[in-house]
Structure formats: structure tokens, C-alpha cells
Design a protein around this motif. Structure first.
Motif, PDB file in Angstrom:
ATOM      1  N   ARG A  63       0.934  -1.123   0.016  1.00 30.81           N
ATOM      2  CA  ARG A  63      -0.116  -0.069  -0.075  1.00 30.81           C
ATOM      3  C   ARG A  63       0.891   1.308  -0.054  1.00 30.81           C
ATOM      4  NH1 ARG A  63      -5.234  -0.928   1.743  1.00 30.81           N
ATOM      5  NH2 ARG A  63      -5.633   0.807   3.111  1.00 30.81           N
ATOM      6  N   ASN A  64       2.016   1.210  -0.567  1.00 31.11           N
ATOM      7  CA  ASN A  64       2.971   2.401  -0.397  1.00 31.11           C
ATOM      8  C   ASN A  64       3.506   2.444  -1.890  1.00 31.11           C
ATOM      9  OD1 ASN A  64       3.322   3.544   2.289  1.00 31.11           O
ATOM     10  ND2 ASN A  64       5.395   2.559   2.578  1.00 31.11           N
ATOM     11  N   TYR A  72       9.038   9.797  -8.422  1.00 31.48           N
ATOM     12  CA  TYR A  72       8.474  10.871  -7.570  1.00 31.48           C
ATOM     13  C   TYR A  72       9.048  12.058  -8.057  1.00 31.48           C
ATOM     14  CZ  TYR A  72       7.902   7.984  -2.869  1.00 31.48           C
ATOM     15  OH  TYR A  72       7.442   7.314  -1.866  1.00 31.48           O
ATOM     16  N   MET A  79      14.281  12.839  -5.152  1.00 37.77           N
ATOM     17  CA  MET A  79      13.986  11.409  -4.816  1.00 37.77           C
ATOM     18  C   MET A  79      14.574  10.421  -5.822  1.00 37.77           C
ATOM     19  SD  MET A  79      12.242  11.058  -2.036  1.00 37.77           S
ATOM     20  CE  MET A  79      11.496   9.680  -2.041  1.00 37.77           C
ATOM     21  N   HIS A 275      14.773   7.987   2.009  1.00 36.74           N
ATOM     22  CA  HIS A 275      14.215   8.820   2.812  1.00 36.74           C
ATOM     23  C   HIS A 275      13.323   8.005   3.864  1.00 36.74           C
ATOM     24  CE1 HIS A 275      14.952  11.929   0.028  1.00 36.74           C
ATOM     25  NE2 HIS A 275      14.312  12.962   0.954  1.00 36.74           N
ATOM     26  N   GLY A 277      10.617   6.856   4.298  1.00 36.74           N
ATOM     27  CA  GLY A 277       9.249   6.908   4.702  1.00 36.74           C
ATOM     28  C   GLY A 277       9.074   8.000   5.560  1.00 36.74           C
ATOM     29  N   GLY A 278      10.254   9.061   5.440  1.00 30.44           N
ATOM     30  CA  GLY A 278       9.990  10.305   6.567  1.00 30.44           C
ATOM     31  C   GLY A 278      11.298  10.302   7.183  1.00 30.44           C
ATOM     32  N   LYS A 399      -3.445  14.845  -7.042  1.00 30.15           N
ATOM     33  CA  LYS A 399      -4.137  13.247  -6.743  1.00 30.15           C
ATOM     34  C   LYS A 399      -4.559  12.550  -7.984  1.00 30.15           C
ATOM     35  CE  LYS A 399      -4.594  14.081  -2.254  1.00 30.15           C
ATOM     36  NZ  LYS A 399      -3.548  13.809  -1.271  1.00 30.15           N
ATOM     37  N   TYR A 407       3.769   9.419  -8.117  1.00 29.29           N
ATOM     38  CA  TYR A 407       3.453  10.325  -6.915  1.00 29.29           C
ATOM     39  C   TYR A 407       3.294  11.585  -7.220  1.00 29.29           C
ATOM     40  CZ  TYR A 407       3.910  11.195  -1.760  1.00 29.29           C
ATOM     41  OH  TYR A 407       3.868  11.399  -0.574  1.00 29.29           O
ATOM     42  N   VAL A 464      -6.497   3.669  -1.295  1.00 25.27           N
ATOM     43  CA  VAL A 464      -7.707   4.267  -0.631  1.00 25.27           C
ATOM     44  C   VAL A 464      -8.091   5.196  -1.591  1.00 25.27           C
ATOM     45  CG1 VAL A 464      -7.411   3.517   1.745  1.00 25.27           C
ATOM     46  CG2 VAL A 464      -6.439   5.676   0.731  1.00 25.27           C
TER      47      VAL A 464
ATOM     48  N   TYR B  98       8.888   7.903   0.302  1.00 24.64           N
ATOM     49  CA  TYR B  98       9.039   9.360   0.906  1.00 24.64           C
ATOM     50  C   TYR B  98       8.122   9.587   2.024  1.00 24.64           C
ATOM     51  CZ  TYR B  98       9.731  14.511   1.227  1.00 24.64           C
ATOM     52  OH  TYR B  98      10.026  15.695   1.635  1.00 24.64           O
ATOM     53  N   THR B  99       8.276  10.513   3.067  1.00 21.77           N
ATOM     54  CA  THR B  99       7.340  11.231   4.087  1.00 21.77           C
ATOM     55  C   THR B  99       6.080  11.135   3.229  1.00 21.77           C
ATOM     56  OG1 THR B  99       8.737  12.681   4.666  1.00 21.77           O
ATOM     57  CG2 THR B  99       6.916  13.248   5.284  1.00 21.77           C
ATOM     58  N   PRO B 100       5.005  10.620   4.032  1.00 23.79           N
ATOM     59  CA  PRO B 100       3.793  10.162   3.484  1.00 23.79           C
ATOM     60  C   PRO B 100       2.795  11.379   3.093  1.00 23.79           C
ATOM     61  CG  PRO B 100       3.669   9.486   5.772  1.00 23.79           C
ATOM     62  CD  PRO B 100       5.010   9.993   5.452  1.00 23.79           C
ATOM     63  N   TYR B 101       3.026  12.300   2.517  1.00 26.30           N
ATOM     64  CA  TYR B 101       2.275  13.488   2.332  1.00 26.30           C
ATOM     65  C   TYR B 101       0.974  13.088   1.372  1.00 26.30           C
ATOM     66  CZ  TYR B 101       5.804  16.653   4.465  1.00 26.30           C
ATOM     67  OH  TYR B 101       6.530  17.376   5.290  1.00 26.30           O
ATOM     68  N   GLN B 102       1.314  12.396   0.617  1.00 27.28           N
ATOM     69  CA  GLN B 102       0.182  11.942  -0.258  1.00 27.28           C
ATOM     70  C   GLN B 102      -0.308  10.398   0.303  1.00 27.28           C
ATOM     71  OE1 GLN B 102      -1.277  13.728  -2.648  1.00 27.28           O
ATOM     72  NE2 GLN B 102       0.450  15.186  -2.744  1.00 27.28           N
ATOM     73  N   ALA B 103      -1.350  10.852   1.005  1.00 26.39           N
ATOM     74  CA  ALA B 103      -1.883   9.580   1.908  1.00 26.39           C
ATOM     75  C   ALA B 103      -2.185   8.679   1.132  1.00 26.39           C
ATOM     76  CB  ALA B 103      -2.998  10.207   2.924  1.00 26.39           C
ATOM     77  N   GLU B 104      -3.065   8.885   0.024  1.00 24.13           N
ATOM     78  CA  GLU B 104      -3.655   7.526  -0.702  1.00 24.13           C
ATOM     79  C   GLU B 104      -2.750   6.635  -1.359  1.00 24.13           C
ATOM     80  OE1 GLU B 104      -3.827  10.902  -1.360  1.00 24.13           O
ATOM     81  OE2 GLU B 104      -6.080  11.301  -0.810  1.00 24.13           O
ATOM     82  N   VAL B 105      -1.513   6.987  -1.465  1.00 19.25           N
ATOM     83  CA  VAL B 105      -0.515   6.200  -1.873  1.00 19.25           C
ATOM     84  C   VAL B 105       0.667   5.760  -0.820  1.00 19.25           C
ATOM     85  CG1 VAL B 105      -0.733   6.371  -4.594  1.00 19.25           C
ATOM     86  CG2 VAL B 105       0.769   7.829  -3.100  1.00 19.25           C
ATOM     87  N   SER B 106       0.439   6.105   0.519  1.00 13.30           N
ATOM     88  CA  SER B 106       1.222   5.973   1.484  1.00 13.30           C
ATOM     89  C   SER B 106       0.618   5.309   2.826  1.00 13.30           C
ATOM     90  CB  SER B 106       1.940   7.417   2.037  1.00 13.30           C
ATOM     91  OG  SER B 106       2.136   8.084   0.929  1.00 13.30           O
ATOM     92  N   GLN B 107      -0.284   4.441   2.319  1.00 11.72           N
ATOM     93  CA  GLN B 107      -1.237   3.797   3.612  1.00 11.72           C
ATOM     94  C   GLN B 107      -0.333   2.891   4.468  1.00 11.72           C
ATOM     95  OE1 GLN B 107      -4.623   4.359   4.772  1.00 11.72           O
ATOM     96  NE2 GLN B 107      -3.926   6.419   3.820  1.00 11.72           N
ATOM     97  N   THR B 109       3.138   3.157   5.126  1.00  8.40           N
ATOM     98  CA  THR B 109       4.030   4.112   6.111  1.00  8.40           C
ATOM     99  C   THR B 109       2.705   4.561   7.094  1.00  8.40           C
ATOM    100  OG1 THR B 109       5.515   4.430   4.497  1.00  8.40           O
ATOM    101  CG2 THR B 109       5.353   5.994   6.198  1.00  8.40           C
ATOM    102  N   ARG B 294       5.475  15.177  13.413  1.00  8.66           N
ATOM    103  CA  ARG B 294       4.395  14.427  12.645  1.00  8.66           C
ATOM    104  C   ARG B 294       3.412  13.430  13.380  1.00  8.66           C
ATOM    105  NH1 ARG B 294       8.473  13.157   8.322  1.00  8.66           N
ATOM    106  NH2 ARG B 294       8.542  15.393   7.439  1.00  8.66           N
ATOM    107  N   SER B 296       0.105  10.570  12.775  1.00  7.50           N
ATOM    108  CA  SER B 296      -0.677   9.876  11.882  1.00  7.50           C
ATOM    109  C   SER B 296      -2.214   9.722  12.651  1.00  7.50           C
ATOM    110  CB  SER B 296      -0.099   8.781  11.351  1.00  7.50           C
ATOM    111  OG  SER B 296      -0.933   7.756  10.563  1.00  7.50           O
ATOM    112  N   THR B 309      -3.854   9.313   7.958  1.00  5.97           N
ATOM    113  CA  THR B 309      -3.272  10.543   7.143  1.00  5.97           C
ATOM    114  C   THR B 309      -2.346  11.299   8.169  1.00  5.97           C
ATOM    115  OG1 THR B 309      -3.898  12.558   5.870  1.00  5.97           O
ATOM    116  CG2 THR B 309      -5.109  12.026   7.657  1.00  5.97           C
ATOM    117  N   THR B 311      -1.925  14.304  10.300  1.00  7.56           N
ATOM    118  CA  THR B 311      -2.975  15.050  10.815  1.00  7.56           C
ATOM    119  C   THR B 311      -2.601  16.135  11.671  1.00  7.56           C
ATOM    120  OG1 THR B 311      -5.409  15.028  11.579  1.00  7.56           O
ATOM    121  CG2 THR B 311      -3.811  13.879  12.657  1.00  7.56           C
TER     122      THR B 311
END
Ligand code: PLP
Lengths: 493, 460
Positions: A63-64, A72, A79, A275, A277-278, A399, A407, A464, B98-107, B109, B294, B296, B309, B311
Motif C-alpha cells: 500500500r506504499n 516521484y 527522490m 528517505h 518513509g520520512g 491526486k 507520486y 484508498v 518519501y514522507t507520506p504526504y500523499q496519503a492515498e499512496v502512503s497507507q 507507512t 508528525r 498519523s 493520514t 494530521t
């Protein structure tokens, strides 16, 4: 349940057995801790069989988005590909298993590596010395500004103003404020550069530093840098470089040669460390000669034929990290520099610039670039016209790109471009990928004309659908509550 | 050309599309006087293989350390790590994201961060946990920033002297110009914080009180009492905790902490020569909008399905800029993932066993070292780490060297940080140290004191 959280997989007594039971009866061991100091709260960790756990993280992994899945376009984040070989190197027990407080004789290779990386970064940037302690870019900013502050304090000068362009990244003003100094904004001119008039008007004898990003966050070189240096140094202030965009300068411009006194670099951008994931990243700070005495301690130094930690620098600001920084990250950065060398690093920059300009040439007819000058390693386009004509925002376009498997670009800044789309392809993306991405951008532009609603409702083809952020902040649920599931969140599947 | 995918033909095509004839043309805006001429003064490039061999050679220079039984701790501990932990963080889906700014494709993380927050919340008993900070030391800095924001008007922070010395250093470097007054309160001859002294020093100027437990000497502090003293004076209580200890020891929540921070490396990360570490940050619910870093959160998507997400981002620098609660952006995400996998793998029983065995072996080593002639200056309750003082005579004759020659790394010398503690070592024991290695350590000390220990290193 399609996508359980770990606590929903819990059943008592089914965790894998990793450790033996202690040989001594438990009560005897516990007797060493007085009753009143013991934990009473039940320890509610999940008990999940190992196979179920492995599947859990497999589900999460799928899911990532990630670099090896697809591109990206994130501007300012660089990236690029994270070479696999670096992962293997950093995992070597001779690095990973080292305790930071080992006697120096048992850690000679590690101390030498850190000293060599400091030296290599100095060679790349033209600075005179580096510290590797800061754990990320923002931590580097904080550290670099602390050095400036300590320098002026030592000289007995009261300088508390730090000047920042209005295009600066959010960490810049935040770092200034956290340190206890005063951020002062200076506006950009119609060319997207620091306004020389505005700068001249705010720089004074209370100015500690100007914090500049180069190329700036529009991806543009500050062509009047010599004049900026004159103004800043003329007022006795220091010039700070936010080196997040160093990928555009390797072998082309060395900040230390052209007037910068202090800088940080994000090795998780320019020097290809992942990175994560953060995080973790690393934000080494480089300085010119006059700031060396203030660098954090301890510092790795050579003493005859051995390497040692030197603590005794009376003017040092002291340590900024528990130990020596994010060592395992720095190992990867060192491997990268060692592999590419001077010629390889220059090729990195040339191709980063080539890729950015190529991508811009493919999309700029549909996505106007407000400052029409040669881009460096990234460019900032604007979706303002789509906002005006179709009420489609930069975020919606980002989006929709997710549906194409990419991305989104960076959309949170720079604040001086309306509906900004900051795009950075990096040197590791092939021509084919760049073209595929451009085709997606153009398809979205067309779609906005034909069916803007479709774009506003994106994404559709992601793990999602559009996530409800306002619900998340209105009713914050930051930890899992057993039994509370379903409350306000209808569970599906 | 490593990692650069372009052929000559690609380059030609790209240049043509841009409308220039060379990359040099793209650099023409850079004033000539600013250009670097020549090649960067670095060693010549290496192939990938040569790079790996060169780095392996450097790693091998540290090789002797790997053959040792190490009793080093002081914030970084060598606990057992289940295989799933490293194999999960080694997946590019996690490490190259990357840092999960785009939540839809970072679920992936985002959910992992949410689970991390939940696990640390259960461990500490604190309701709010963020997605991580750089390390324990900077987490303490953030705690002090948050406390002074919450108690603005008060500008004094009282800090136990028995916190980790590197934390004292990091506090000084970060808070030098903050306008806050940092004052230390001492520890008594038992090695624990002198609370009567805290009582005398605390006033309506005090914004926060900082106590570490287990403290720098491994000793358990009277945290509840410290919290009470702080509360009565209207100050906040910040506890620095050790997550591994919380399997057995009172949680910060039970002690009444307002903010709890700690070093999370021992949850699933190898020592890595001191980094990356993991700054743990937890707080009481009322501080939600002052939290640094951050968060989540669990929410739903447009179809009402469960989703996660980032938040409450209006606290953060990319929205709030200079008014942000912290300047942090990149944190220690992958290390937090390791911690989540670690705690979920071990489960309550495994996590508790690690603590119990560590404590069992630490008690045993303490006993054996005492019998071998070491003095134990502090007798109070401790967790998996304690102080020993070896006889001056043995030290003069080179006891530490002798132990190292026999591949025992005996502990961290305390004298640099506490000049009054000459000859004292901080000794940590985890479940990974065998009973045999513990006995060997003590035997070497005893034999050396008896004058029997001058022989060549054994091959044991
Ligand atoms: C221009 C700029 N400055 C500073 C930073 C902050 O760096 P870090 O996230 O490593 O703290 C970033 C990161 O995105 C950046 O793009």
C-alpha cells in the motif's frame, strides 16, 4: 477484514517464542525492584503469529508508493534511486553492530570513515570543515544558525535578525524561531530572485545572517549573488546556504568559493540515501574557517597514525546529537561519493539539470512556468489557470497523477507561486519515464477541460480513495483503542 | 555514469527538445565568476564492486569489536532483534518511500506510524505519541520547548544532574539563546536525584522539572515524588524513560509525567555506532495542539473506508512556518517502523522476557564483580545497568586494557562526565550476554587483582 491494524490480529498466547524463560524464578528477579516502582499497567502489546505478522507488513508494503515502484516528481526532495549496494554496505556488522562508546582502538574504521566523509563534503562544497551530527536538514539549519549566533556572541555583537526570502522552505523560519532569533522576510522580485532593493533595505547591523537556498526553491540560480554577498558581508552578517538543492551544483559551483560562510546539505537528497518513509536522513553542516571553533563536539581527528574523538574545543556550541549523527546514513553517503568521485558527481548534476529542463519543455505549454528562465534541477509550474477556469487545484492534479502510478509534485511551497507544482525528475529517471510522466500531465490537462469533476474527485485507482483530512483533524484518533473501532468510522470489509 | 540511465542518443533528443545544444547552455545564467573549474578534489571514482570492497575494508578495521563481549549501554543497548524487523525495514517499499504526504499512496507507512504511536502509547501509558524525533536528546529539547510554551511566563527549567551527559550537552547547545535558565539539581550519595534539593530550588519561575529514570547510573528514581513536587509548584514534569525498562518498571503515566521522552534505539535497531536513533515523544492529552513533529491519524476515505493520514498539520513548519511548534521535518520514520515491528513480534511475553533476563544477568554480574573486588557505589534499585568502581591498584596496573585484550568491553568510564567518579564504569547487561561471558568478565577481574592476570590473551 481487508486491512486490519495490528491489534485486530491479536489473540492471547499466539506470539512466536523468541526468547527463553529466565533461569531464575521471576519473583526473585523482580525482588530487585520495589513494589511501588513496578509497572502495574497491563502491557497490552499484540500477540500475533509470525506468519500473520509477515503478511501484515507485506500488506502494508503493497500500500506504499516508493522509488522502486515508480517516479516521484517531488520538487526539492530529490527522490533519486537509492543504490542497493548501499543497503548491503550499511548492514555490514563492522558498521551496524558498533556501539558508539567503544574504545577508540576498536572503532578506528568508523571514526576514519566519518573524518573522510567530512573531508569529502568539504571538497565538494568548498567549505573548510564539516560536522556530521545533525540528523536532518532542519537540524542542520538549527545547528548552522547556532554557530553563527555563537560567533557573534563571542565577538560581542548583538545580532538577532535572520533574513529569509519569501520563497524559503518552512523549516527555515521555524529553525530561526526555535533558536530564539527573529526571522525577517525579504520579497522576491519579478525574476523570482531575492529583490536586491528589498534586501538592501532590511540588512543592517542587527542582521546575523541571510539564509539563502541555491538554486532557490523555484529552481533558479540567484544571478546577482555577488551583489547579495556584498550587501550581507558589507553589513558584517553571515551568508547561510540551505543546501537542500545541492544536487544542482555538484562540480559546477562550490558554495564555499562564492561567499557562503555556513551551509547544510541533506544527504537524503543529494547523496542518495533513502528517505525511509520520512527519515532517517542526515544534515551535515559545513563552515568556513572563522566558524570552525564553534562546531559541535566531539570531532573526529587524526592523531599521528590513529583516529580519535577530540572533545576539547572551548568555543564549541557542544554536541547537537546523542552521539555522532546518523552514522548508518552517513556510511551510505560516503559510499556514494567514493563510487562516483569528482567526475561522477558532476555528471549527476548535469543530468539532473538536463532532465528538469527536458521535462519542462514537454509540459510547459499546458502548465505555465511563471519564471521563464533556464531551470536548474527542478522547475515550478503553476496550475492557477486551471483553478480559475475549472476550479481544479494543484492538489487535485497531484491526486490525479496517483492514478497514473506516479507520486504528486510538491505543492506545499514555494508560497510565491499560486497553485504551485514543483517538479524535480533527478538524474536517475530515464527519458522514457520523463516522457511517460509528461504524457500523464498532458492527459490530465486535457481531462480538466473535458471533465474537471473527474480530476477533483481523484484518485480512483489507489489503495484508498481521497482521504478525509478534515475528519482526521476534527476527531483526532492517533492511537488504537480496543473496542472503539467503528465509532465514527464505519468499518468495511 | 553510474545510476544515470541516459544514452548519447537520449541526451541529444532531450537537448533538441529543450532547444539548446549542450548542458553548458543551460548553465549560462550562472555568472562565470561563480563557476567552479576543474574536477572536484576527491579520490578517483571506483566501480560498485571496488566501492563495496573498500567499505568492507573500513568495516573490517572495526572487526575486533565484533569479537568482544560488550557491556556498553548508556542509552544504546544491544538487545535481541527478531529477524522480521530488519527484513521489513530492508524492503524498498518502506526504505525508499518519501514522507507520506500523499496519503492515498502512503497507507503502508501511515498505518505503520499509527501502529507505532499506539504501541508506544501502550508501553508508556501516555495517550499522545508522535511519529518520532531525531533521538532521545533532541526529544528532550522538544519537551522543554513545549513545556515552556505551555508555561510561558516561567523561564526556568530544573534538570536532574543524573541524566545522560550527552543530553546535558545537547540541551546546552539547543537552549543557549532560548532565554530559558537551565539549572541542575544534584544527586545524593546513593546516586539518585536529591529531591529535597529540588524542593528548595523549585519556584513559581519553574516551567518544568526533568528527571531521567532509570537515571544515568541505571538507578530507578522516585519519579512519582518528583512529579508531585513539580505539580505542587505549578511546573510540568518531564520524565526521560528507557522503553526496555517499561516491561517491569512503573510507566511515566503512572508516575504522573506530563511529557515523557526517551531513546527508542533498543526497540529493534542495531547500535549503528550511535545513529540512527529514535526520539520517542509522548504527552498528556491536553497538549495535542502543542505536539512537535508528525502525527498519523485514523480517518476514512471518500468511500468511508478506513484510512490513515498525517494530521493536525497546522502545528507544523510547512504550514505554520515560524509559528510552528517545532522545526522538524524529516524524522526517523524507518527506525519507528523497526520499533513497531519489534514490539509486535516480541509481544508482551517476549518483551518482558528480554527485560527479565537482562535484569537477571545484570544482578548476577553485579554480584560477581563485587565478589571479584569491585565496589558498587550505588546500592539502590536499578534496571539492567549499574556502576562499578574497580580498585585503584588494578586500574593503575591496566585492568581495562587487560579486559579489552581478553575481548571484554567492560563498560563506559564515567569520569569525563562526572569528575568525582574516577575509576567508575557504567556496566550494561542485555539478554544477549551469556552467563559464560558474565563469569569470564568477573573471573578476569578477580584473577587480575590476584596478580594472576598478566598472561597473554587466552583464546577462549
Ligand atoms: C529547501 C529545503 N530546506 C530544508 C528542508 C528540510 O530538510 P529535512 O526534511 O531534512 O529536515 C527541505 C526538505 O524538504 C527542503 O526542501
Amino acid at each position: 477484514m481487508l486491512n486490519p491494524v495490528i491489534f485486530e490480529l491479536h489473540k492471547k498466547g499466539r506470539a512466536a517464542e523468541h526468547l527463553p524463560a529466565p533461569e531464575t524464578p521471576e519473583e526473585e528477579i523482580l525482588a530487585s525492584i520495589p513494589e511501588r516502582m513496578r509497572r502495574r499497567l497491563p502491557l497490552r502489546l499484540p500477540e500475533v503469529p509470525e506468519l500473520e505478522l509477515a503478511r501484515h507488513y507485506e500488506r502494508l508494503a503493497r500500500r506504499n508508493h516508493h522509488v522502486e515502484k515508480d517516479f516521484y516528481p517531488l520538487g526539492s526532495c530529490t527522490m533519486k534511486y537509492n543504490p542497493r549496494v548501499h543497503e548491503r554496505i550499511a548492514a555490514l556488522p563492522g558498521f551496524a553492530a558498533l556501539h558508539p562508546m567503544l574504545p577508540e582502538t576498536l572503532a578506528q574504521g568508523a571514526i576514519r570513515l566519518l573524518a573522510s566523509l567530512e573531508e569529502a563534503l568539504a571538497a565538494v562544497t568548498g567549505m573548510d570543515a564539516f560536522t556530521l551530527q545533525p540528523a536532518a536538514g532542519a537540524h542542520g539549519e538549527f545547528t548552522g544558525l547556532s554557530l553563527v549566533e555563537a560567533y557573534f556572541r563571542k565577538k560581542g555583537e548583538d545580532r538577532r535578525k535572520v533574513i529569509l526570502p519569501d520563497s524559503a522552505h518552512g523549516t527555515n523560519p521555524a529553525s530561526v524561531r526555535r533558536l530564539g532569533l527573529e526571522p525577517v522576510e525579504v520579497r522576491s522580485d519579478e525574476r523570482g530572485e531575492v529583490s536586491i532593493d528589498a534586501l538592501g533595505a532590511v540588512v543592517d547591523e542587527r542582521t546575523a545572517a541571510l539564509m539563502l537556498t541555491l538554486p532557490n526553491t523555484l529552481g533558479l540560480f540567484e544571478t546577482r549573488l555577488p551583489r547579495i554577498v556584498e550587501i550581507v558581508h558589507g553589513a558584517g552578517a553571515q551568508l547561510y546556504l540551505d543546501g537542500a538543492n545541492l544536487n544542482a551544483l555538484l562540480g559546477i559551483v562550490r558554495p564555499g568559493d562564492i561567499g557562503f560562510d555556513v551551509m547544510h546539505t541533506n544527504v537524503h537528497k543529494t547523496f542518495s540515501t533513502p528517505h525511509g518513509g520520512g527519515g532517517p536522513g542526515a544534515g551535515p553542516v559545513g563552515v568556513k574557517e572563522h566558524l570552525i571553533p564553534f562546531l559541535p563536539t566531539p570531532r573526529p581527528v587524526r592523531d599521528g597514525d590513529r583516529w580519535t574523538w577530540k572533545h576539547d574545543f572551548p568555543d564549541s556550541i557542544g554536541p547537537v546529537h546523542s552521539y555522532y549523527g546518523n552514522f548508518a546514513v552517513l556510511v551510505r553517503a560516503y559510499a556514494y561519493i567514493r563510487h562516483l568521485g569528482g567526475p561522477g558527481l558532476r555528471e549527476v548534476t548535469e543530468h539532473a539539470i538536463l532532465g528538469a529542463n527536458y521535462l519542462r519543455s514537454l509540459v510547459e505549454k499546458s502548465y505555465p512556468v511563471p519564471y521563464r528562465r533556464a531551470a536548474m534541477h527542478e522547475f515550478v509550474a503553476s496550475a492557477a489557470r486551471f483553478f480559475q477556469t475549472a476550479n481544479v487545484r494543484a492538489m487535485d492534479i497531484g491526486k490525479r497523477l496517483l492514478d497514473f502510478g506516479f507520486y504528486a509534485p510538491t505543492i506545499s511551497f514555494p508560497l510565491i507561486v499560486k497553485e504551485a507544482l514543483m517538479i524535480e525528475p533527478t538524474e536517475t529517471e530515464s527519458r522514457e519515464t520523463i516522457e511517460r510522466f509528461a504524457a500523464a500531465m498532458l492527459a490530465i490537462a486535457k481531462e480538466i477541460e473535458e471533465d474537471p469533476e473527474r480530476v477533483r474527485g481523484a484518485p480512483y485507482d489507489t489503495p484508498v480513495r481521497r482521504v478525509n483530512e478534515s475528519l482526521a483533524s476534527r476527531r483526532p484518533r492517533l492511537v488504537w483503542e480496543d473496542g472503539a473501532d467503528g465509532e465514527g468510522v464505519p468499518s468495511r470489509g | 555514469m553510474s545510476y544515470i540511465p541516459h544514452t548519447d542518443e537520449d541526451r541529444e533528443k532531450m537537448l533538441r527538445s529543450i532547444g539548446v545544444s549542450s548542458v553548458e547552455d543551460l548553465l549560462r545564467e550562472i555568472p562565470r565568476s561563480l563557476r567552479f573549474e576543474g574536477t572536484l578534489p576527491l579520490p578517483p571514482p571506483l566501480s560498485q564492486m571496488e566501492t563495496e570492497l573498500e567499505l568492507a575494508r573500513i568495516a573490517a578495521e572495526n572487526g575486533a569489536a565484533l569479537a568482544c563481549d560488550s557491556f556498553l549501554g548508556g542509552g544504546v543497548y544491544d538487545h535481541y532483534i527478531p529477524a522480521l524487523v530488519g527484513q521489513t525495514t530492508a524492503r524498498p517499499e518502506f526504505y525508499s518511500a518519501y514522507t507520506p504526504y500523499q496519503a492515498e499512496v502512503s497507507q503502508g507507512t501511515l498505518q505503520a506510524v499509527f501502529e507505532f504511536q499506539s504501541l508506544i502509547s501502550r508501553l508508556t501509558g501516555m495517550p499522545l505519541v508522535n511519529a518520532s524525533l531525531y533521538d532521545g536528546a533532541t526529544a528532550l529539547v522538544e519537551a522543554i520547548w513545549m513545556a515552556s510554551g505551555e508555561r510561558s511566563g516561567r523561564n526556568e527549567i530544573l534538570i536532574a544532574r543524573a541524566i545522560r551527559p550527552s543530553y546535558r550537552g545537547v540541551l546546552c547547545s539547543h537552549l543557549a539563546v532560548s532565554g530559558l535558565r537551565l539549572r541542575e539539581f544534584p544527586f545524593g550519595k546513593e546516586g539518585t536525584t536529591d529531591l529535597s534539593c529540588l524542593k528548595q530550588m523549585i519556584s513559581n519561575e519553574t516551567a518544568a522539572v526533568v528527571v531521567q529514570s532509570p537515571n544515568v547510573f541505571g538507578l530507578l528514581e522516585e519519579t512519582e515524588e518528583a512529579g508531585r513536587i513539580a505539580r505542587e509548584a505549578g511546573a510540568l514534569f518531564i520524565q526521560v524513560f528507557d522503553p526496555a525498562s517499561l516491561a517491569l518498571v512503573r510507566t511515566p503515566a503512572e508516575a504522573g509525567a506530563d511529557i515523557a521522552v526517551g531513546e527508542g534505539q533498543s526497540l529493534g535497531s542495531p547500535p549503528n555506532f550511535g545513529g540512527p536513533l529514535l526520539g520517542l515523544f509522548a504527552a498528556r492529552a491536553e497538549f495535542l495542539r502543542r505536539m512537535p513533529g508528525r502525527l498519523s491519524g485514523m480517518t476514512e476515505d471518500a468511500n468511508g473506508a478506513r484510512a490513515f493520514t498525517l494530521t493536525l498539520q497546522t502545528r507544523e513548519q510547512h504550514i505554520r512556518r515560524e509559528k510552528a511548534t517545532s522545526n522538524i521535518c524529516t524524522n526517523q520514520g524507518l527506525v519507528a517502523l523497526a520499533a513497531a515491528v519489534h514490539l509486535s513480534s516480541l509481544g508482551p511475553e517476549g518483551f518482558r522476557r528480554a527485560a527479565l533476563i537482562s535484569q537477571e544477568r545484570a544482578l548476577e554480574l553485579r554480584k560477581l564483580l563485587r565478589e571479584a573486588g569491585g565496589a558498587i557505589p550505588f546500592e539502590g534499585p536499578f534496571f539492567r545497568e549499574f556502576v562499578v568502581r574497580f580498585p585503584e591498584e588494578s586500574l593503575k596496573r591496566g585492568l581495562v586494557r587487560h579486559l579489552l585484550d581478553h575481548r571484554i568491553v567492560p563498560g563506559i568510564p564515567l569520569e569525563r562526565a562526572y569528575p568525582e567518579m574516577g575509576g567508575c564504569l557504567l556496566v550494561a547487561v542485555t539478554e544477549k550476554r551469556s552467563r559464560e561471558s558474565i563469569r569470564r568478565y568477573a573471573d578476569l577481574v578477580r584473577d587480575f587483582a590476584d596478580g594472576k592476570g598478566k598472561g597473554a590473551p587466552s583464546d577462549a
